[in-house]
Write a protein that holds these residues in place. Sequence first.
Motif, PDB file in Angstrom:
ATOM      1  N   SER A 256      35.523  25.271  49.676  1.00 53.51           N
ATOM      2  CA  SER A 256      36.173  26.221  48.785  1.00 53.51           C
ATOM      3  C   SER A 256      36.789  27.401  49.523  1.00 53.51           C
ATOM      4  O   SER A 256      37.578  28.143  48.950  1.00 53.51           O
ATOM      5  CB  SER A 256      35.175  26.733  47.748  1.00 53.51           C
ATOM      6  N   VAL A 257      36.453  27.595  50.780  1.00 48.89           N
ATOM      7  CA  VAL A 257      36.987  28.712  51.547  1.00 48.89           C
ATOM      8  C   VAL A 257      38.186  28.233  52.353  1.00 48.89           C
ATOM      9  O   VAL A 257      38.071  27.344  53.187  1.00 48.89           O
ATOM     10  CB  VAL A 257      35.914  29.310  52.486  1.00 48.89           C
ATOM     11  N   ILE A 258      39.348  28.813  52.073  1.00 50.70           N
ATOM     12  CA  ILE A 258      40.581  28.449  52.772  1.00 50.70           C
ATOM     13  C   ILE A 258      40.988  29.645  53.621  1.00 50.70           C
ATOM     14  O   ILE A 258      41.031  30.770  53.125  1.00 50.70           O
ATOM     15  CB  ILE A 258      41.705  28.093  51.778  1.00 50.70           C
ATOM     16  N   PRO A 259      41.296  29.455  54.900  1.00 53.24           N
ATOM     17  CA  PRO A 259      41.692  30.586  55.744  1.00 53.24           C
ATOM     18  C   PRO A 259      43.012  31.194  55.287  1.00 53.24           C
ATOM     19  O   PRO A 259      43.821  30.551  54.619  1.00 53.24           O
ATOM     20  CB  PRO A 259      41.815  29.967  57.142  1.00 53.24           C
ATOM     21  N   ARG A 260      43.239  32.443  55.637  1.00 59.83           N
ATOM     22  CA  ARG A 260      44.472  33.160  55.276  1.00 59.83           C
ATOM     23  C   ARG A 260      45.524  32.954  56.358  1.00 59.83           C
ATOM     24  O   ARG A 260      45.221  32.838  57.536  1.00 59.83           O
ATOM     25  CB  ARG A 260      44.199  34.665  55.142  1.00 59.83           C
ATOM     26  N   CYS A 261      46.799  32.916  55.940  1.00 60.78           N
ATOM     27  CA  CYS A 261      47.883  32.828  56.903  1.00 60.78           C
ATOM     28  C   CYS A 261      48.903  33.933  56.624  1.00 60.78           C
ATOM     29  O   CYS A 261      49.064  34.366  55.490  1.00 60.78           O
ATOM     30  CB  CYS A 261      48.540  31.449  56.888  1.00 60.78           C
ATOM     31  N   ASP A 262      49.562  34.381  57.669  1.00 55.06           N
ATOM     32  CA  ASP A 262      50.523  35.485  57.563  1.00 55.06           C
ATOM     33  C   ASP A 262      51.871  34.978  57.056  1.00 55.06           C
ATOM     34  O   ASP A 262      52.110  33.777  56.942  1.00 55.06           O
ATOM     35  CB  ASP A 262      50.707  36.145  58.936  1.00 55.06           C
ATOM     36  N   VAL A 263      52.773  35.939  56.792  1.00 56.07           N
ATOM     37  CA  VAL A 263      54.121  35.625  56.328  1.00 56.07           C
ATOM     38  C   VAL A 263      54.869  34.894  57.447  1.00 56.07           C
ATOM     39  O   VAL A 263      54.845  35.304  58.599  1.00 56.07           O
ATOM     40  CB  VAL A 263      54.865  36.917  55.931  1.00 56.07           C
ATOM     41  N   GLY A 264      55.495  33.777  57.096  1.00 62.48           N
ATOM     42  CA  GLY A 264      56.251  32.992  58.066  1.00 62.48           C
ATOM     43  C   GLY A 264      55.453  31.871  58.701  1.00 62.48           C
ATOM     44  O   GLY A 264      56.027  30.990  59.334  1.00 62.48           O
TER      45      GLY A 264
ATOM     46  N   CYS B 247      48.225  31.895  51.526  1.00 62.37           N
ATOM     47  CA  CYS B 247      49.104  33.013  51.872  1.00 62.37           C
ATOM     48  C   CYS B 247      48.495  34.334  51.418  1.00 62.37           C
ATOM     49  O   CYS B 247      47.703  34.380  50.467  1.00 62.37           O
ATOM     50  CB  CYS B 247      50.470  32.829  51.216  1.00 62.37           C
ATOM     51  N   LEU B 248      48.885  35.397  52.110  1.00 63.48           N
ATOM     52  CA  LEU B 248      48.389  36.731  51.777  1.00 63.48           C
ATOM     53  C   LEU B 248      48.862  37.154  50.397  1.00 63.48           C
ATOM     54  O   LEU B 248      49.789  36.568  49.827  1.00 63.48           O
ATOM     55  CB  LEU B 248      48.861  37.741  52.820  1.00 63.48           C
ATOM     56  N   ARG B 249      48.248  38.206  49.874  1.00 67.96           N
ATOM     57  CA  ARG B 249      48.628  38.726  48.555  1.00 67.96           C
ATOM     58  C   ARG B 249      50.083  39.189  48.578  1.00 67.96           C
ATOM     59  O   ARG B 249      50.532  39.832  49.519  1.00 67.96           O
ATOM     60  CB  ARG B 249      47.719  39.888  48.192  1.00 67.96           C
ATOM     61  N   GLY B 250      50.819  38.851  47.559  1.00 70.00           N
ATOM     62  CA  GLY B 250      52.233  39.226  47.469  1.00 70.00           C
ATOM     63  C   GLY B 250      53.168  38.184  48.034  1.00 70.00           C
ATOM     64  O   GLY B 250      54.382  38.307  47.930  1.00 70.00           O
ATOM     65  N   THR B 251      52.623  37.159  48.676  1.00 71.11           N
ATOM     66  CA  THR B 251      53.448  36.078  49.206  1.00 71.11           C
ATOM     67  C   THR B 251      53.009  34.759  48.580  1.00 71.11           C
ATOM     68  O   THR B 251      51.939  34.671  47.986  1.00 71.11           O
ATOM     69  CB  THR B 251      53.322  35.977  50.736  1.00 71.11           C
ATOM     70  N   ALA B 252      53.842  33.756  48.718  1.00 74.01           N
ATOM     71  CA  ALA B 252      53.531  32.438  48.169  1.00 74.01           C
ATOM     72  C   ALA B 252      53.981  31.375  49.156  1.00 74.01           C
ATOM     73  O   ALA B 252      54.858  31.610  49.996  1.00 74.01           O
ATOM     74  CB  ALA B 252      54.234  32.245  46.837  1.00 74.01           C
ATOM     75  N   CYS B 253      53.406  30.210  49.048  1.00 74.70           N
ATOM     76  CA  CYS B 253      53.759  29.103  49.933  1.00 74.70           C
ATOM     77  C   CYS B 253      54.993  28.407  49.357  1.00 74.70           C
ATOM     78  O   CYS B 253      54.961  27.882  48.246  1.00 74.70           O
ATOM     79  CB  CYS B 253      52.587  28.131  50.038  1.00 74.70           C
TER      80      CYS B 253
ATOM     81  N   PHE C 287      59.386  23.942  49.794  1.00 76.17           N
ATOM     82  CA  PHE C 287      60.482  23.296  50.504  1.00 76.17           C
ATOM     83  C   PHE C 287      60.343  23.503  52.011  1.00 76.17           C
ATOM     84  O   PHE C 287      60.428  22.569  52.795  1.00 76.17           O
ATOM     85  CB  PHE C 287      61.830  23.830  50.024  1.00 76.17           C
ATOM     86  N   PHE C 288      60.079  24.778  52.409  1.00 74.90           N
ATOM     87  CA  PHE C 288      59.950  25.088  53.844  1.00 74.90           C
ATOM     88  C   PHE C 288      58.502  24.950  54.329  1.00 74.90           C
ATOM     89  O   PHE C 288      58.254  24.938  55.532  1.00 74.90           O
ATOM     90  CB  PHE C 288      60.433  26.522  54.123  1.00 74.90           C
ATOM     91  N   LEU C 289      57.548  24.890  53.413  1.00 76.58           N
ATOM     92  CA  LEU C 289      56.115  24.787  53.716  1.00 76.58           C
ATOM     93  C   LEU C 289      55.630  25.962  54.555  1.00 76.58           C
ATOM     94  O   LEU C 289      54.803  25.819  55.442  1.00 76.58           O
ATOM     95  CB  LEU C 289      55.803  23.452  54.420  1.00 76.58           C
ATOM     96  N   ARG C 290      56.188  27.134  54.238  1.00 79.89           N
ATOM     97  CA  ARG C 290      55.805  28.375  54.930  1.00 79.89           C
ATOM     98  C   ARG C 290      55.570  29.487  53.902  1.00 79.89           C
ATOM     99  O   ARG C 290      56.073  29.414  52.791  1.00 79.89           O
ATOM    100  CB  ARG C 290      56.882  28.799  55.910  1.00 79.89           C
ATOM    101  N   CYS C 291      54.813  30.481  54.323  1.00 77.95           N
ATOM    102  CA  CYS C 291      54.560  31.631  53.447  1.00 77.95           C
ATOM    103  C   CYS C 291      55.784  32.552  53.435  1.00 77.95           C
ATOM    104  O   CYS C 291      56.302  32.935  54.484  1.00 77.95           O
ATOM    105  CB  CYS C 291      53.344  32.430  53.937  1.00 77.95           C
TER     106      CYS C 291
END
Length: 110
Positions: free
Chosen positions: A71-79, A96-102, A105-109
């Motif tokens: 249930s614990v998923i690591p956090r990733c930064d923008v980009g 993804c961090l708060r305020g961003t979304a995955c 299409f690009f599979l990036r935050c």
Amino acid sequence: MESVRAVVYLSVCLSVLTSLCQGQRSVDNQPPSAPDEPLLRLTTRELAEALQGLLDEADSSLGLSVEKKASVIPRCDVGERCAMKHGPRIGRLCDCLRGTACNTFFLRCY
């Protein structure tokens, strides 16, 4: 009136008897008088060692750490890459961090 007087005399006699019997109590029935005696005759160091042993046993019996739980998923930064495509499915790599979304299409935050 006489019954009230008898009750008063009886209560006075009982109170005198209980006050006399308080001095006759045995020493065995009294609580310990010295509060500074160590609990169960153990020193602080022995108690600390016993507690440490219990904690070590509890840690070894748990086995799973917080990082290994599903249930614990690591956090990733923008980009950063946040997902992978497995055919028609998309698998998450990180959250993804708060305020961003995955972006799917690009599979990036973003």
